[in-house]
Enzyme design. Structure first.
Site, PDB file in Angstrom:
ATOM      1  N   PHE A 149       0.806  -1.226   0.000  1.00 35.01           N
ATOM      2  CA  PHE A 149       0.000   0.000   0.000  1.00 35.01           C
ATOM      3  C   PHE A 149       0.839   1.275   0.000  1.00 35.01           C
ATOM      4  O   PHE A 149       0.357   2.335  -0.360  1.00 35.01           O
ATOM      5  CB  PHE A 149      -0.926   0.013   1.234  1.00 35.01           C
ATOM      6  CG  PHE A 149      -0.231   0.474   2.498  1.00 35.01           C
ATOM      7  CD1 PHE A 149      -0.158   1.833   2.797  1.00 35.01           C
ATOM      8  CD2 PHE A 149       0.378  -0.422   3.361  1.00 35.01           C
ATOM      9  CE1 PHE A 149       0.507   2.274   3.940  1.00 35.01           C
ATOM     10  CE2 PHE A 149       1.040   0.012   4.496  1.00 35.01           C
ATOM     11  CZ  PHE A 149       1.109   1.361   4.788  1.00 35.01           C
ATOM     12  N   LYS A 173      -1.331  -7.163  -9.091  1.00 35.71           N
ATOM     13  CA  LYS A 173      -2.281  -7.287  -7.982  1.00 35.71           C
ATOM     14  C   LYS A 173      -1.843  -6.244  -6.948  1.00 35.71           C
ATOM     15  O   LYS A 173      -0.958  -6.492  -6.119  1.00 35.71           O
ATOM     16  CB  LYS A 173      -2.218  -8.710  -7.410  1.00 35.71           C
ATOM     17  CG  LYS A 173      -3.462  -9.204  -6.695  1.00 35.71           C
ATOM     18  CD  LYS A 173      -3.918  -8.345  -5.557  1.00 35.71           C
ATOM     19  CE  LYS A 173      -3.094  -8.473  -4.315  1.00 35.71           C
ATOM     20  NZ  LYS A 173      -3.459  -7.470  -3.258  1.00 35.71           N
ATOM     21  N   GLU A 176      -4.990  -3.805  -1.730  1.00 30.29           N
ATOM     22  CA  GLU A 176      -6.431  -3.556  -1.671  1.00 30.29           C
ATOM     23  C   GLU A 176      -6.740  -2.302  -0.850  1.00 30.29           C
ATOM     24  O   GLU A 176      -7.872  -1.853  -0.795  1.00 30.29           O
ATOM     25  CB  GLU A 176      -7.166  -4.782  -1.107  1.00 30.29           C
ATOM     26  CG  GLU A 176      -6.809  -5.184   0.321  1.00 30.29           C
ATOM     27  CD  GLU A 176      -5.565  -6.076   0.428  1.00 30.29           C
ATOM     28  OE1 GLU A 176      -4.598  -5.857  -0.331  1.00 30.29           O
ATOM     29  OE2 GLU A 176      -5.565  -6.975   1.296  1.00 30.29           O
ATOM     30  N   ARG A 177      -5.693  -1.720  -0.190  1.00 34.42           N
ATOM     31  CA  ARG A 177      -5.954  -0.555   0.661  1.00 34.42           C
ATOM     32  C   ARG A 177      -5.978   0.741  -0.136  1.00 34.42           C
ATOM     33  O   ARG A 177      -6.614   1.707   0.264  1.00 34.42           O
ATOM     34  CB  ARG A 177      -4.909  -0.457   1.761  1.00 34.42           C
ATOM     35  CG  ARG A 177      -4.981  -1.667   2.664  1.00 34.42           C
ATOM     36  CD  ARG A 177      -3.969  -1.582   3.760  1.00 34.42           C
ATOM     37  NE  ARG A 177      -3.497  -2.920   4.094  1.00 34.42           N
ATOM     38  CZ  ARG A 177      -2.376  -3.180   4.700  1.00 34.42           C
ATOM     39  NH1 ARG A 177      -1.578  -2.204   5.059  1.00 34.42           N
ATOM     40  NH2 ARG A 177      -2.036  -4.416   4.958  1.00 34.42           N
ATOM     41  N   SER A 226       5.387  -6.966   3.297  1.00 32.98           N
ATOM     42  CA  SER A 226       5.987  -7.316   4.588  1.00 32.98           C
ATOM     43  C   SER A 226       6.728  -8.656   4.490  1.00 32.98           C
ATOM     44  O   SER A 226       6.428  -9.485   3.617  1.00 32.98           O
ATOM     45  CB  SER A 226       4.891  -7.393   5.645  1.00 32.98           C
ATOM     46  OG  SER A 226       3.948  -8.370   5.268  1.00 32.98           O
ATOM     47  N   CYS A 281       9.557   1.720   3.502  1.00 28.00           N
ATOM     48  CA  CYS A 281      10.488   0.623   3.792  1.00 28.00           C
ATOM     49  C   CYS A 281      11.901   1.154   3.958  1.00 28.00           C
ATOM     50  O   CYS A 281      12.763   0.455   4.466  1.00 28.00           O
ATOM     51  CB  CYS A 281      10.447  -0.423   2.698  1.00 28.00           C
ATOM     52  SG  CYS A 281      11.150   0.165   1.168  1.00 28.00           S
ATOM     53  N   GLU A 384       9.197  -4.241  12.939  1.00 31.94           N
ATOM     54  CA  GLU A 384       8.991  -3.070  12.073  1.00 31.94           C
ATOM     55  C   GLU A 384       7.695  -2.396  12.525  1.00 31.94           C
ATOM     56  O   GLU A 384       6.620  -2.992  12.439  1.00 31.94           O
ATOM     57  CB  GLU A 384       8.870  -3.529  10.616  1.00 31.94           C
ATOM     58  CG  GLU A 384       8.700  -2.383   9.651  1.00 31.94           C
ATOM     59  CD  GLU A 384       8.515  -2.843   8.212  1.00 31.94           C
ATOM     60  OE1 GLU A 384       7.822  -3.852   7.968  1.00 31.94           O
ATOM     61  OE2 GLU A 384       9.067  -2.180   7.316  1.00 31.94           O
TER      62      GLU A 384
HETATM   63  P1  NAD Z   1       1.568  -6.604   3.093  1.00 33.01           P
HETATM   64  O1  NAD Z   1       2.589  -7.674   3.153  1.00 33.01           O
HETATM   65  O2  NAD Z   1       0.475  -6.601   4.083  1.00 33.01           O
HETATM   66  O3  NAD Z   1       0.838  -6.622   1.650  1.00 33.01           O
HETATM   67  C1  NAD Z   1       1.573  -6.628   0.464  1.00 33.01           C
HETATM   68  C2  NAD Z   1       0.758  -7.352  -0.606  1.00 33.01           C
HETATM   69  O4  NAD Z   1       0.554  -8.704  -0.200  1.00 33.01           O
HETATM   70  C3  NAD Z   1      -0.606  -6.740  -0.839  1.00 33.01           C
HETATM   71  O5  NAD Z   1      -0.872  -6.723  -2.223  1.00 33.01           O
HETATM   72  C4  NAD Z   1      -1.542  -7.681  -0.093  1.00 33.01           C
HETATM   73  O6  NAD Z   1      -2.816  -7.767  -0.682  1.00 33.01           O
HETATM   74  C5  NAD Z   1      -0.835  -9.018  -0.190  1.00 33.01           C
HETATM   75  N1  NAD Z   1      -1.098  -9.869   0.968  1.00 33.01           N
HETATM   76  C6  NAD Z   1      -1.329  -9.462   2.251  1.00 33.01           C
HETATM   77  N2  NAD Z   1      -1.542 -10.531   3.040  1.00 33.01           N
HETATM   78  C7  NAD Z   1      -1.435 -11.630   2.268  1.00 33.01           C
HETATM   79  C8  NAD Z   1      -1.546 -13.037   2.522  1.00 33.01           C
HETATM   80  N3  NAD Z   1      -1.795 -13.513   3.747  1.00 33.01           N
HETATM   81  N4  NAD Z   1      -1.375 -13.876   1.491  1.00 33.01           N
HETATM   82  C9  NAD Z   1      -1.116 -13.417   0.262  1.00 33.01           C
HETATM   83  N5  NAD Z   1      -1.002 -12.100  -0.039  1.00 33.01           N
HETATM   84  C10 NAD Z   1      -1.158 -11.213   0.949  1.00 33.01           C
HETATM   85  O7  NAD Z   1       2.374  -5.209   3.100  1.00 33.01           O
HETATM   86  P2  NAD Z   1       1.785  -3.741   3.207  1.00 33.01           P
HETATM   87  O8  NAD Z   1       1.284  -3.512   4.592  1.00 33.01           O
HETATM   88  O9  NAD Z   1       0.884  -3.456   2.069  1.00 33.01           O
HETATM   89  O10 NAD Z   1       3.106  -2.872   2.971  1.00 33.01           O
HETATM   90  C11 NAD Z   1       3.998  -2.535   3.997  1.00 33.01           C
HETATM   91  C12 NAD Z   1       5.152  -3.497   4.047  1.00 33.01           C
HETATM   92  O11 NAD Z   1       5.841  -3.507   2.794  1.00 33.01           O
HETATM   93  C13 NAD Z   1       6.209  -3.090   5.066  1.00 33.01           C
HETATM   94  O12 NAD Z   1       6.678  -4.239   5.698  1.00 33.01           O
HETATM   95  C14 NAD Z   1       7.297  -2.452   4.216  1.00 33.01           C
HETATM   96  O13 NAD Z   1       8.590  -2.473   4.787  1.00 33.01           O
HETATM   97  C15 NAD Z   1       7.237  -3.308   3.001  1.00 33.01           C
HETATM   98  N6  NAD Z   1       7.824  -2.649   1.846  1.00 33.01           N
HETATM   99  C16 NAD Z   1       9.022  -3.132   1.400  1.00 33.01           C
HETATM  100  C17 NAD Z   1       9.642  -2.528   0.331  1.00 33.01           C
HETATM  101  C18 NAD Z   1      10.953  -3.041  -0.177  1.00 33.01           C
HETATM  102  O14 NAD Z   1      11.338  -2.699  -1.294  1.00 33.01           O
HETATM  103  N7  NAD Z   1      11.659  -3.869   0.573  1.00 33.01           N
HETATM  104  C19 NAD Z   1       9.035  -1.425  -0.302  1.00 33.01           C
HETATM  105  C20 NAD Z   1       7.801  -0.977   0.182  1.00 33.01           C
HETATM  106  C21 NAD Z   1       7.208  -1.610   1.266  1.00 33.01           C
END
Ligand code: NAD
Length: 499
Positions: A149, A173, A176-177, A226, A281, A384
């Site tokens: 998101f 994909k 969704e937020r 994450s 991140c 985090e």
């Molecule tokens: P998230 O892991 O909750 O969601 C990321 C994606 O995974 C979304 O599209 C979501 O729909 C999907 N998802 C969520 N739960 C799932 C599940 N149980 N099974 C399958 N798919 C699922 O992350 P977020 O809260 O949207 O974003 C924040 C996180 O992203 C933080 O941890 C941040 O550090 C990380 N991030 C990392 C980078 C990088 O380049 N390393 C860059 C941006 C954000």
């Protein structure tokens, strides 16, 4: 209420699964839309459209594909304000920061205009008698991206640009937020000349993600989000035989040496720790001053700067430093972690717990927090937080500070502030973290370098954007050719050196 569907085969389509998720307005705390959550059958339809469109797109010459990217850059600049406004409204970041989100994605599309240079392959003339050898970079077919998101324009563009300019069809994909901007990007790609079916945007949750991971028609998956989900996607995608790269969470340390310019370091920490409400991140979430004198002087400089931060809605104008966090669950989790820090004995020197904004009492605003005397065993250090909470861990020596960054399970970004070149060079060489800043708090590499973390911040071999992206989204085929075809060598039964 508005419902947000998908983008399949060059048009917006409503969801058919009957499942929806709320999309919040984080400023008011109201639900502003409902986003459709795709079923496996809808993912299937997206893959079918992509598979049908990919062969022609893959055979289009790379310069023509580059021209689509060139036009996309023009359209992103044209629509910058419109996109930024929608992005801020759904995500909560300030308008200047939303422009930066789009700009950093746009720069990768700019880099993709030059894709023909990256796709040229290699050629050896006369590798043997009448034998030439050459390598081609060919598209994978249909690739997919799953994005978080916190950068709803930048990260989708980081994935779409390289995947498409390599000749793949692509399925995004998004989170969704905040699903609206990714759909707008798909519309802009169509306007830029991308043929229908080459790009799809499928909204959804775990059900859609699992359908992507298991789909035999998808050759590669790129994920950002994450760490627990990154690990899950990496394992399941690889087990299904796909090429997978996953970028995860972070806990970025900034080391402040006794010889650093402490005003410069304090300014850097405030921007890198609290910008975008800490939902980056590459945010700095741990300050590591070396020596108690450095720590005391740093804290003394940080407190007034943090207390002066303006927290507010993006509509309040240019002097707002950061906005609300994305959902009520995110806010509750941040506040829970603050309580855990207090309980475990860290000293809360700036307390944002009672922050409230008149007129926006139901919004997801979180006041800034600063902890001192944080210990590596505490939950606020290990986890985090992804909010406006900066932890200070005091180290007594450079080696102790370096060891902290090295021992943490995350390895996305880190920084050192010092006037000493020897220390800076030693740090850059030894630290086991993917992106390093020297007197630069958020060292996000530009589009023509690659972006990626180490340890539990990154799974897979190749980074995002830059040259690695063209390696990830293509596979190499090497041809050994003999001409003229009439050369006769007889049957060969043994391997031998080439004549
Ligand atoms: P998230 O892991 O909750 O969601 C990321 C994606 O995974 C979304 O599209 C979501 O729909 C999907 N998802 C969520 N739960 C799932 C599940 N149980 N099974 C399958 N798919 C699922 O992350 P977020 O809260 O949207 O974003 C924040 C996180 O992203 C933080 O941890 C941040 O550090 C990380 N991030 C990392 C980078 C990088 O380049 N390393 C860059 C941006 C954000």
């Amino acid at each position: 209420m508005e419902t947000i569907g998908h983008w399949i085969n060059g048009r917006r389509v409503p969801g058919t699964s009957g499942r929806f998720a709320d999309v919040w307005n984080p400023h008011t705390g109201e639900v502003q839309a409902q986003v459709a959550l795709a079923s496996a059958a809808e993912v299937d339809a997206a893959v079918a459209a992509a598979a049908a469109a990919q062969p022609k797109w893959g055979a289009t010459n790379p310069q023509k594909r580059g021209r689509v990217m060139m036009e996309m850059v023009r359209l992103l600049n044209r629509d910058m304000e419109k996109l930024a406004e929608v992005l801020s409204r759904e995500h909560g970041k300030t308008l200047p920061d939303a422009r930066g989100d789009i700009q950093r994605g746009l720069e990768v599309i700019e880099f993709c205009i030059g894709a023909p240079q990256m796709l040229k392959g290699e050629f050896t003339d006369s590798a043997g008698p009448g034998i030439d050898m050459y390598s081609m970079r060919q598209p994978l077919g249909v690739a997919a991206g799953i994005t978080p998101f916190n950068f709803p324009a930048m990260i989708p563009l980081w994935k779409m640009g390289p995947a498409l300019s390599c000749g793949n069809a692509f399925i995004l994909k998004p989170s969704e937020r905040d699903p609206t901007v990714p759909l707008m990007l798909a519309e802009l790609f169509q306007e830029a000349g991308l043929p229908d079916g080459v790009l799809q945007v499928v909204n959804g949750d775990k059900e859609a993600v699992d359908a992507i991971l298991d789909h035999p028609g998808i050759a590669a998956v790129g994920f950002v989000g994450s760490t627990p989900i990154a690990h899950y996607i990496y394992s399941r995608g690889c087990a299904a035989g796909k090429r997978v790269q996953c970028f995860g969470g972070a806990k970025n340390h900034m080391i402040i040496m006794p010889d650093a310019d402490l005003d410069q370091a304090a300014d850097a920490l405030v921007g890198a720790g609290y910008g975008a409400a800490g939902e980056r991140c590459m945010a700095i979430s741990v300050a590591v001053p070396v020596g108690d004198r450095t720590a005391d002087a740093l804290i003394e400089r940080l407190i007034p700067r943090i207390e002066k931060l303006k927290v507010g809605p993006y509509t309040a104008g240019a002097d707002v430093d950061y906005g609300p966090v994305v959902t009520p669950a995110a806010k509750a989790n941040i506040l829970r972690l603050v309580e855990s820090g207090i309980r475990e004995g860290a000293k809360l020197v700036v307390d944002g717990r009672n922050f409230s904004l008149q007129g926006y009492e139901k919004g997801f605003f979180v006041g800034p927090h600063l902890f001192d005397h944080v210990k590596p065993t505490m939950e606020i250090y290990r986890t985090e937080i992804f909010g406006p909470v900066l932890s200070t861990v005091r180290a007594q020596s450079y080696e102790e500070a370096l060891a902290l960054a090295m021992d943490h399970e995350y390895g996305n970004g880190t920084a050192i502030f010092t006037r000493d070149g020897d220390t800076a060079r030693d740090f850059a060489n030894r630290v086991n973290v993917g992106m390093v800043g020297i007197n630069v708090p958020i060292p996000v590499p530009l589009a023509y370098h690659t972006f990626g973390g180490w340890k539990k911040s990154g799974f897979g071999d190749l980074n995002q954007h830059g040259p690695d992206a063209f390696r990830f989204y293509t596979r190499t085929k090497t041809v050994t050719a003999r001409w003229p075809s009439g050369i006769k060598e007889g049957a060969a039964f043994n391997f031998k050196a080439m004549d």
